[in-house]
Motif scaffolding. Structure first.
Motif, PDB file in Angstrom:
ATOM      1  N   PRO A 198      -0.071   4.786   9.463  1.00  0.00           N
ATOM      2  CA  PRO A 198      -1.352   5.282   9.965  1.00  0.00           C
ATOM      3  C   PRO A 198      -1.590   4.948  11.442  1.00  0.00           C
ATOM      4  N   VAL A 199      -1.138   3.779  11.897  1.00  0.00           N
ATOM      5  CA  VAL A 199      -1.310   3.415  13.301  1.00  0.00           C
ATOM      6  C   VAL A 199      -0.562   4.393  14.200  1.00  0.00           C
ATOM      7  N   ILE A 200       0.666   4.714  13.817  1.00  0.00           N
ATOM      8  CA  ILE A 200       1.467   5.634  14.624  1.00  0.00           C
ATOM      9  C   ILE A 200       0.876   7.036  14.588  1.00  0.00           C
ATOM     10  N   ARG A 201       0.319   7.432  13.447  1.00  0.00           N
ATOM     11  CA  ARG A 201      -0.323   8.753  13.374  1.00  0.00           C
ATOM     12  C   ARG A 201      -1.530   8.822  14.306  1.00  0.00           C
ATOM     13  N   VAL A 202      -2.318   7.755  14.330  1.00  0.00           N
ATOM     14  CA  VAL A 202      -3.459   7.706  15.249  1.00  0.00           C
ATOM     15  C   VAL A 202      -2.973   7.818  16.689  1.00  0.00           C
ATOM     16  N   LEU A 203      -1.895   7.117  17.016  1.00  0.00           N
ATOM     17  CA  LEU A 203      -1.349   7.144  18.369  1.00  0.00           C
ATOM     18  C   LEU A 203      -0.880   8.541  18.752  1.00  0.00           C
ATOM     19  N   ARG A 204      -0.189   9.212  17.866  1.00  0.00           N
ATOM     20  CA  ARG A 204       0.401  10.521  18.159  1.00  0.00           C
ATOM     21  C   ARG A 204      -0.659  11.584  18.377  1.00  0.00           C
ATOM     22  N   TYR A 205      -1.823  11.427  17.742  1.00  0.00           N
ATOM     23  CA  TYR A 205      -2.807  12.491  17.812  1.00  0.00           C
ATOM     24  C   TYR A 205      -3.739  12.349  19.016  1.00  0.00           C
ATOM     25  N   ASN A 206      -3.464  11.426  19.901  1.00  0.00           N
ATOM     26  CA  ASN A 206      -4.209  11.253  21.142  1.00  0.00           C
ATOM     27  C   ASN A 206      -5.658  10.823  20.917  1.00  0.00           C
ATOM     28  N   ARG A 381      -9.411  13.960   3.508  1.00  0.00           N
ATOM     29  CA  ARG A 381      -9.140  13.482   2.148  1.00  0.00           C
ATOM     30  C   ARG A 381      -7.887  12.612   2.094  1.00  0.00           C
ATOM     31  N   MET A 382      -6.867  12.985   2.868  1.00  0.00           N
ATOM     32  CA  MET A 382      -5.607  12.245   2.847  1.00  0.00           C
ATOM     33  C   MET A 382      -5.520  11.198   3.965  1.00  0.00           C
ATOM     34  N   LEU A 383      -6.628  10.990   4.696  1.00  0.00           N
ATOM     35  CA  LEU A 383      -6.669  10.023   5.802  1.00  0.00           C
ATOM     36  C   LEU A 383      -5.532  10.269   6.800  1.00  0.00           C
ATOM     37  N   LEU A 384      -5.354  11.531   7.158  1.00  0.00           N
ATOM     38  CA  LEU A 384      -4.318  11.885   8.119  1.00  0.00           C
ATOM     39  C   LEU A 384      -4.848  11.774   9.544  1.00  0.00           C
ATOM     40  N   ILE A 385      -3.945  11.988  10.488  1.00  0.00           N
ATOM     41  CA  ILE A 385      -4.207  11.902  11.931  1.00  0.00           C
ATOM     42  C   ILE A 385      -5.153  10.733  12.237  1.00  0.00           C
ATOM     43  N   HIS A 386      -6.323  10.983  12.876  1.00  0.00           N
ATOM     44  CA  HIS A 386      -7.180   9.868  13.291  1.00  0.00           C
ATOM     45  C   HIS A 386      -8.152   9.422  12.211  1.00  0.00           C
ATOM     46  N   TYR A 387      -8.167  10.099  11.064  1.00  0.00           N
ATOM     47  CA  TYR A 387      -9.151   9.774  10.035  1.00  0.00           C
ATOM     48  C   TYR A 387      -8.857   8.465   9.298  1.00  0.00           C
ATOM     49  N   SER A 388      -7.685   7.891   9.497  1.00  0.00           N
ATOM     50  CA  SER A 388      -7.373   6.601   8.871  1.00  0.00           C
ATOM     51  C   SER A 388      -7.804   5.421   9.743  1.00  0.00           C
ATOM     52  N   SER A 389      -8.335   5.693  10.941  1.00  0.00           N
ATOM     53  CA  SER A 389      -8.643   4.618  11.897  1.00  0.00           C
ATOM     54  C   SER A 389      -9.568   3.554  11.310  1.00  0.00           C
ATOM     55  N   ALA A 390     -10.636   3.995  10.661  1.00  0.00           N
ATOM     56  CA  ALA A 390     -11.608   3.030  10.143  1.00  0.00           C
ATOM     57  C   ALA A 390     -11.058   2.237   8.965  1.00  0.00           C
ATOM     58  N   TYR A 391     -10.022   2.747   8.299  1.00  0.00           N
ATOM     59  CA  TYR A 391      -9.473   2.080   7.122  1.00  0.00           C
ATOM     60  C   TYR A 391      -8.463   0.997   7.501  1.00  0.00           C
ATOM     61  N   ILE A 392      -7.768   1.186   8.614  1.00  0.00           N
ATOM     62  CA  ILE A 392      -6.675   0.294   9.014  1.00  0.00           C
ATOM     63  C   ILE A 392      -7.105  -1.171   9.136  1.00  0.00           C
ATOM     64  N   PRO A 393      -8.187  -1.514   9.864  1.00  0.00           N
ATOM     65  CA  PRO A 393      -8.543  -2.946   9.999  1.00  0.00           C
ATOM     66  C   PRO A 393      -8.887  -3.595   8.669  1.00  0.00           C
ATOM     67  N   PHE A 394      -9.454  -2.840   7.734  1.00  0.00           N
ATOM     68  CA  PHE A 394      -9.806  -3.398   6.428  1.00  0.00           C
ATOM     69  C   PHE A 394      -8.559  -3.714   5.613  1.00  0.00           C
ATOM     70  N   VAL A 395      -7.536  -2.891   5.753  1.00  0.00           N
ATOM     71  CA  VAL A 395      -6.279  -3.129   5.033  1.00  0.00           C
ATOM     72  C   VAL A 395      -5.642  -4.434   5.500  1.00  0.00           C
ATOM     73  N   PHE A 396      -5.566  -4.623   6.806  1.00  0.00           N
ATOM     74  CA  PHE A 396      -4.899  -5.829   7.330  1.00  0.00           C
ATOM     75  C   PHE A 396      -5.714  -7.086   7.038  1.00  0.00           C
ATOM     76  N   TYR A 397      -7.022  -7.027   7.215  1.00  0.00           N
ATOM     77  CA  TYR A 397      -7.836  -8.208   6.932  1.00  0.00           C
ATOM     78  C   TYR A 397      -7.793  -8.548   5.445  1.00  0.00           C
ATOM     79  N   SER A 398      -7.835  -7.538   4.596  1.00  0.00           N
ATOM     80  CA  SER A 398      -7.772  -7.783   3.150  1.00  0.00           C
ATOM     81  C   SER A 398      -6.443  -8.425   2.768  1.00  0.00           C
TER      82      SER A 398
END
Length: 564
Positions: A198-206, A381-398
């Motif tokens: 997801p981090v790389i997808r966020v990066l690629r989509y500018n 729905r699939m948290l693609l491109i930049h839509y996963s941004s808000a989910y990423i920090p919660f995954v790592f902290y959890s």
């Protein structure tokens, strides 16, 4: 000492894996192979479950893990990894830009808003033609106004994007130090972050506003761990200004952190104070939610729009906030099925779904997962491109909370040596999984061979004086000027641009003077055939002269050529 030598060998091997593609572009062989065979990940997960409880594997591999390096050496290694990935991220976005791979429409919407605001059109949306706040409430952007005005160039947001994304490792590293994560685990988790799919997808989509969620939420978690309550509240207020959905995530996060404080059974004056601050953050977020959805968005809408656009794509259970909530409450099983079919669980795969064992994750991410999982829009729905941004920090902290023992598992299980050693092996395989999934997406484009042709044909357009309709991927390559307001003359090509009588610039006194296309580039929102049809229509228009430079086609008003 033997452990340290093995560690150095492992470190050099992994670095070499990523230095090679960085130096020569492309991707390295094994990450690409694994990323193209996704079912192989499930084989690794199954193997992980078996190998982790093998005493022979624990004895041979486990002894090389869970040790701490000297603090200076640890910092040098982590700094070296971080600098390498910062350079990789910058290289990636620059090559995206010079290969015309930047999404012209989304990028221009953000990049043009501040110069439009300076030119008298507050947060003007270059595609919709009215206030951006009618779609997304993003006052955070105004905080960047002084810096953006100083640079006044599309490269500002282009380069800000990788810097902000990369900066998330700073609070992540501080979190791991505070939670006493060993040196080995720190390095593994940092590698995992830099290569997380997801981090790389966020990066690629500018650049999108959501990228700020990643470092700022991690700062919230860090301030929570060190009990800096004022800093936590201030950061929460800043997050609320990023986008209208932030208020929902902060409401659930405040509740989840309160539960976490109570779970730790260390309620004292400091923690009671923390609960009050968390409740204050929740109250501020609730106020932002009401302000955004009941006042700002309705007031910013075009009069012809009857419903808030965002709610029409967020959920299939309704088109208003109340309708969505009632629809989800009356169809709980359908919502549960949607969640299992969504992208949220997929993003937890390389963490062995361990964050789900933390009460914090389930409470904090519930609104986000439920809303995205029930969206009518596939990318959300699939948290693609930049839509996963808000989910990423919660995954790592959890995940860090799980390693720290803040999970549903009883303490007598988590303290057992067999469990601890098995987790070490799991961490190694998680590292391999994370890098395999993400690294296949760290691709460096080649500079477009026609960029020189574009530079030549661009010189024929006087953007300071001529209103121009430009194909999406080419728009980010036109510079604007705060002083003379030439941003008013830059428009993304639409079908309406073909009607010269209706299409005048914002001053109302200049028709379209230039149309610029390249059919080999992305034609969104039109197909290539539609773009070719537009070119044919302009070919038949006797008021324009056609110029071809390589793959680029420019139609220019005859009156301009006479004047020149």
């Amino acid at each position: 000492m033997k452990n340290l030598k093995i560690f150095y060998f492992f470190y050099v091997f992994i670095i070499a894996t990523f230095v090679i593609p960085f130096a020569f572009s492309g991707t390295f062989f094994w990450p690409t192979v694994l990323s193209n065979h996704r079912n192989f990940f499930f084989v690794l997960i199954a193997g992980m479950a078996l190998f982790s409880f093998s005493s022979s594997i624990r004895s041979h591999i486990g002894r090389y893990l869970d040790f701490n390096l000297e603090s200076k050496l640890e910092f040098k290694i982590i700094a070296g990894i971080s600098i390498f990935y910062l350079l990789s991220y910058i290289k990636m976005v620059l090559l995206n830009y010079y290969s015309f791979a930047v999404d012209g429409i989304d990028f221009a919407v953000v990049d043009h808003m501040l110069p439009f605001t300076a030119a008298g059109k507050f947060m003007y949306h270059t595609v919709l033609g009215y206030n951006h706040f009618a779609i997304h409430v993003t006052p955070f952007l105004l905080l960047l106004y002084p810096i953006h005005k100083f640079f006044s160039d599309p490269h500002f947001f282009l380069l800000l994007h990788p810097f902000v994304l990369w900066s998330a490792v700073i609070p992540l590293y501080f979190l791991m130090k505070k939670m006493n994560i060993s040196s080995t685990y720190k390095i593994i988790i940092l590698f995992l972050f830099f290569n997380y799919n997801p981090v790389i997808r966020v990066l690629r989509y500018n650049f999108h506003f959501e990228v700020f969620y990643i470092p700022l939420f991690l700062w919230v978690f860090y301030f929570f761990e060190i009990r800096k309550w004022w800093a936590l509240l201030f950061t929460a207020i800043i997050i609320n200004t990023i986008k209208e959905d932030a208020s929902l995530y902060l409401l659930s996060t405040s509740l989840a952190l309160t539960v976490l404080l109570i779970m730790r059974k260390t309620i004292g004056k400091s923690n009671l104070k923390g609960i009050w601050f968390l409740m204050a953050a929740a109250a501020v977020s609730a106020a932002f939610f009401y302000l955004n959805f009941s006042i700002i968005i309705p007031a910013s809408r075009d009069p012809s729009i009857q419903t808030i656009v965002m709610t029409s794509i967020i959920s299939k259970y309704g088109t208003t906030q109340i309708g969505i909530i009632l629809g989800m409450l009356t169809h709980p099983l359908d919502v549960l099925v949607d969640v299992f079919k969504s992208g949220a669980l997929k993003e937890l795969m390389c963490f062995l779904f361990l964050p789900l064992l933390t009460p914090f994750h389930l409470i904090a991410t519930f609104p986000q997962v439920a809303i995205t999982a029930t969206s009518n829009y596939f990318d959300i729905r699939m948290l693609l491109i930049h839509y996963s941004s808000a989910y990423i920090p919660f995954v790592f902290y959890s995940f860090l909370l799980f390693l720290n023992g803040d999970s549903f598992l009883p303490s007598n299980i988590t303290n057992k040596q067999t469990y601890a050693n098995s987790l070490k092996i799991a961490m190694v395989l998680i590292f391999i999984l994370g890098n395999s999934i993400g690294s296949g997406y760290i691709r460096y484009n080649q500079i477009n061979s026609g960029y020189g042709d574009f530079t030549k044909i661009k010189k024929l357009i006087n953007i300071d004086e001529e209103f121009s309709c430009i194909q999406g991927p080419l728009v980010p390559h036109f510079k604007y000027n705060y002083k003379n307001g030439n941003i008013k003359n830059i428009a993304i090509f639409t079908k309406e641009c073909l009607d010269r009588n209706m299409n005048v610039n914002m001053n109302g006194n200049m028709s379209v003077k230039n149309y610029l296309f390249n059919t080999t580039l992305g034609n969104y929102p039109y197909s290539k055939n539609e773009t070719l049809e537009f070119i044919k229509i302009l070919d038949d228009n006797k008021n324009y002269i056609r110029f071809d430079v390589g793959e680029f086609v420019l139609f220019q008003d005859k009156e301009i050529r006479k004047w020149k």
